[in-house]
Each structure stands twice: as structure tokens, then as C-alpha cells.
Design a protein around this motif. Structure first.
Motif, PDB file in Angstrom:
ATOM      1  N   VAL A  36      -8.460  -1.534  -0.730  1.00 37.40           N
ATOM      2  CA  VAL A  36      -8.210  -2.977  -0.627  1.00 37.40           C
ATOM      3  C   VAL A  36      -9.475  -3.658  -0.125  1.00 37.40           C
ATOM      4  O   VAL A  36     -10.138  -3.148   0.788  1.00 37.40           O
ATOM      5  CB  VAL A  36      -7.063  -3.275   0.373  1.00 37.40           C
ATOM      6  N   PRO A  49       0.838  -1.204   0.000  1.00 38.03           N
ATOM      7  CA  PRO A  49       0.000   0.000   0.000  1.00 38.03           C
ATOM      8  C   PRO A  49       0.873   1.254   0.000  1.00 38.03           C
ATOM      9  O   PRO A  49       1.914   1.263   0.665  1.00 38.03           O
ATOM     10  CB  PRO A  49      -0.791  -0.116   1.318  1.00 38.03           C
ATOM     11  N   ASN A 109     -10.260   3.886   8.621  1.00 35.18           N
ATOM     12  CA  ASN A 109      -9.555   3.267   7.489  1.00 35.18           C
ATOM     13  C   ASN A 109     -10.024   1.851   7.192  1.00 35.18           C
ATOM     14  O   ASN A 109      -9.889   1.371   6.067  1.00 35.18           O
ATOM     15  CB  ASN A 109      -8.051   3.206   7.761  1.00 35.18           C
ATOM     16  N   ASP A 113      -8.131  -1.669  -5.713  1.00 34.64           N
ATOM     17  CA  ASP A 113      -6.764  -1.763  -6.234  1.00 34.64           C
ATOM     18  C   ASP A 113      -6.129  -3.111  -5.889  1.00 34.64           C
ATOM     19  O   ASP A 113      -5.210  -3.558  -6.572  1.00 34.64           O
ATOM     20  CB  ASP A 113      -5.903  -0.651  -5.621  1.00 34.64           C
ATOM     21  N   ARG A 118       2.591   4.699   0.909  1.00 35.25           N
ATOM     22  CA  ARG A 118       2.729   5.376   2.215  1.00 35.25           C
ATOM     23  C   ARG A 118       2.329   6.842   2.120  1.00 35.25           C
ATOM     24  O   ARG A 118       2.159   7.511   3.132  1.00 35.25           O
ATOM     25  CB  ARG A 118       4.188   5.277   2.708  1.00 35.25           C
ATOM     26  N   THR A 167      -5.234   5.040   2.516  1.00 38.27           N
ATOM     27  CA  THR A 167      -5.420   3.593   2.313  1.00 38.27           C
ATOM     28  C   THR A 167      -6.683   3.173   3.052  1.00 38.27           C
ATOM     29  O   THR A 167      -6.811   3.418   4.255  1.00 38.27           O
ATOM     30  CB  THR A 167      -4.197   2.809   2.825  1.00 38.27           C
ATOM     31  N   ARG A 168      -7.583   2.555   2.313  1.00 40.87           N
ATOM     32  CA  ARG A 168      -8.853   2.101   2.906  1.00 40.87           C
ATOM     33  C   ARG A 168      -8.968   0.589   2.717  1.00 40.87           C
ATOM     34  O   ARG A 168      -8.740   0.093   1.607  1.00 40.87           O
ATOM     35  CB  ARG A 168     -10.047   2.748   2.197  1.00 40.87           C
ATOM     36  N   VAL A 169      -9.342  -0.098   3.767  1.00 40.02           N
ATOM     37  CA  VAL A 169      -9.503  -1.547   3.657  1.00 40.02           C
ATOM     38  C   VAL A 169     -10.925  -1.912   4.051  1.00 40.02           C
ATOM     39  O   VAL A 169     -11.409  -1.503   5.111  1.00 40.02           O
ATOM     40  CB  VAL A 169      -8.508  -2.314   4.556  1.00 40.02           C
ATOM     41  N   ALA A 203      -3.707  -1.415   6.800  1.00 40.06           N
ATOM     42  CA  ALA A 203      -4.004  -0.010   7.124  1.00 40.06           C
ATOM     43  C   ALA A 203      -2.813   0.630   7.842  1.00 40.06           C
ATOM     44  O   ALA A 203      -2.467   1.787   7.578  1.00 40.06           O
ATOM     45  CB  ALA A 203      -5.259   0.078   7.980  1.00 40.06           C
ATOM     46  N   PHE A 211      -5.917   4.348  -2.031  1.00 40.00           N
ATOM     47  CA  PHE A 211      -5.649   2.937  -2.345  1.00 40.00           C
ATOM     48  C   PHE A 211      -6.711   2.114  -1.630  1.00 40.00           C
ATOM     49  O   PHE A 211      -6.851   2.193  -0.412  1.00 40.00           O
ATOM     50  CB  PHE A 211      -4.242   2.573  -1.845  1.00 40.00           C
ATOM     51  N   GLY A 258      -0.030   1.354   5.263  1.00 42.37           N
ATOM     52  CA  GLY A 258      -0.325   2.319   4.202  1.00 42.37           C
ATOM     53  C   GLY A 258      -0.450   3.746   4.719  1.00 42.37           C
ATOM     54  O   GLY A 258      -0.385   4.008   5.924  1.00 42.37           O
TER      55      GLY A 258
END
Ligand SMILES: C[S@@+](CC[C@H](N)C(=O)[O-])C[C@H]1O[C@@H](n2cnc3c(N)ncnc32)[C@H](O)[C@@H]1O
Length: 259
Positions: free
Chosen positions: A75, A66, A124, A143, A68, A97-99, A90, A73, A93
Motif C-alpha cells: 500500500v 488488506p 511494515n 496493490d 490477514r 502487508t507493507r505500507v 498495517a 500486499f 493486515g
């Protein structure tokens, strides 16, 4: 696939551990296993693997890579359970960055939500109930798509792989961490002894359920070998399918690109 039009179903069965069962029966039995073990799930992972699952998951996170920086981004972590992989992604990243964790089991998700809130990562990492075979998300929205120690629990693996392909954007990467086949002479016998004796005993002592952990061991033995699983990933439409084995084959990390 099951018959939908009254035609005889030629593939009605799969396996729950070493038992032959119907596809829907397998899912119900798997759900029952994770209902029972959810409160002790993360502790059991540490005990059973001697902490190795942390290293395997970190290798997965490194492969997800992911950004930085502030680049968005997204996931999707399917069968993400208590969020162990999602929280690691998370943390690795940047702020954008989102999961999304998607899992069929509400007990596992509830523990994951609490963990994310405790770590201040609930913005996140979000948690959604859903079946890997029929993901409740639109096309091409992610992604990266990950699944760790989840795919062997899904009755219709081909359907889950097709869903990963559908929801990844072109250029997106699929990554799957799963138990595999130990072929190293000496280590294989040791691994068998540990799997069939120590793990169910640990399950009984710590999670109060030896059967659930016997299923775990048996399901590992039934899972396809690395080349066969890579062929399934390629058949779902992924390109440049690859894998590496970890810890003498105890685990394999497969990957493929949606191009
Ligand atoms: C061994 S746990 C893995 C959890 C997490 N990925 C980890 O590595 O710690 C397997 C997970 O798969 C989930 N699962 C089983 N069948 C599923 C399905 N059809 N769709 C989505 N999740 C499923 C279970 O509920 C359970 O949380």
C-alpha cells in the motif's frame, strides 16, 4: 499546469484557503502550516473531530481490505503525514502487508517514524519524503493507494491522481478520504459555526496557531463536490469510480480501480 517553455501560463493560480495564490506559493504555504502543527497534529485531530477521524479512517482501512494471511500486499499512503492511516492498515493486515508513507513534510514524517517504532511496526511501515505530484516510485508497484485528508492540500490535484494511476498495478484500488460538503439542513449551519469559530480557537489554544486551522476550514470549503471530484478521478483513468458520504457529508470516501 505551469508554463515550461516561456508560453503564458493560462492556469497559474489556485487557492490557499479563500485566497488566490500561485501553485508553488500554495505548496510553500501548506508546508508552513504542517511545519507548525506537526507536534500537535494527532492531538488536534482528536479534539477537532471529537474522535470521529478514527472512525472515518477505520472505514477507509476496511475498504482497503488488506489480507490477514501471509499474502504480500503493498500500500502507498500519500500525504500520509504522521502515519495514522498507514499504522491502522498495517495493524489490520497480515505480516506481509507493507505500507509506504509518502509525504512532502519532514516534520510530519519524523513523528510518524517515532510512532511506528514505538508500536513495533517499523518493519511494515516505512516513510519516504516525496511530492504527491511526482511520486518517487516506479510504475505499477502497489496493490492499493490511499490518501486521507491530503488531496485538497496538493496544488495540482490532477497530477497527483495521474501519479496514483501510474503507480498502481492493474487491479489495484485508489481510495481517497477527504472533507466534503454538508448539505443536511440544520447540520450545515451548525457545521459552519463550528468550523469558522470553534476550530480556529482550538488551533490557537492547542497548537498555538489559529491561522493554520483557518486555512484548514477554508480549504475544505473550496474542495470540489463529490460528483466533480469523482469526475476528476475518472479523468485520471480510474474505472468504477464511486463514493460514499460519511457523517452527513462532513467527509467523503472516493474510490476507483486501475484496470
Ligand atoms: C491533513 S494532513 C493528513 C495526514 C494523514 N493522511 C492523516 O490523515 O492524518 C495533510 C498532509 O498532506 C501533506 N502534503 C501537502 N502537500 C503535499 C504534497 N504535494 N505531496 C505530499 N504530501 C503533501 C502535508 O505535509 C500533511 O502531512
Amino acid at each position: 499546469m505551469p508554463a515550461t517553455n516561456g508560453a503564458p501560463d493560462r492556469h497559474p493560480d489556485t487557492h490557499f484557503g479563500f485566497r488566490t495564490v500561485g501553485l508553488d506559493a500554495k505548496q510553500a504555504m501548506v508546508d508552513d502550516v504542517f511545519d507548525k502543527v506537526a507536534p500537535r497534529y494527532d492531538l488536534m485531530n482528536d479534539l477537532m473531530s471529537g474522535g470521529l477521524h478514527r472512525i472515518w479512517k477505520d472505514i477507509l482501512v476496511t475498504a482497503v481490505n488488506p489480507p490477514r494471511n501471509a499474502r504480500p500486499f503493498a500500500v502507498l499512503d500519500v500525504a500520509g503525514g504522521t502515519g495514522d492511516v498507514a499504522l491502522r492498515i498495517a495493524e489490520a493486515g497480515g505480516a506481509a502487508t507493507r505500507v509506504t508513507v509518502c509525504d512532502i513534510n519532514e516534520e510530519m514524517l519524523a513523528i510518524g517514524r517515532q510512532r511506528a517504532a514505538r508500536r513495533g511496526l517499523d518493519r511494515n511501515v516505512t516513510f519516504t519524503a516525496g511530492n504527491a505530484e511526482n511520486l518517487p516510485f516506479g510504475d505499477r508497484g502497489y496493490d492499493a493507494g490511499t490518501i486521507a485528508f491530503g488531496i485538497r492540500n496538493v496544488p495540482r490535484i490532477e497530477a497527483a491522481l495521474a501519479e496514483f494511476h501510474r503507480m498502481l498495478r492493474p487491479g489495484g484500488r485508489f481510495l481517497c478520504l477527504e472533507f466534503s460538503t454538508v448539505d443536511v439542513p440544520g447540520l450545515d449551519a451548525l457545521y459552519d459555526f463550528y468550523s469558522f469559530n470553534v476550530i480556529p480557537a482550538l488551533g490557537r489554544a492547542v497548537a498555538g496557531d489559529a491561522e493554520a486551522y483557518r486555512y484548514l476550514v477554508e480549504s475544505i470549503r473550496r474542495f470540489p463536490r463529490p460528483q466533480a471530484f469523482a469526475d476528476m478521478i475518472a479523468a485520471a483513468g480510474f474505472r468504477r469510480v464511486n463514493w460514499r458520504v460519511l457523517t452527513g457529508g462532513v467527509v467523503a470516501l472516493h474510490s476507483g480501480w486501475r484496470l
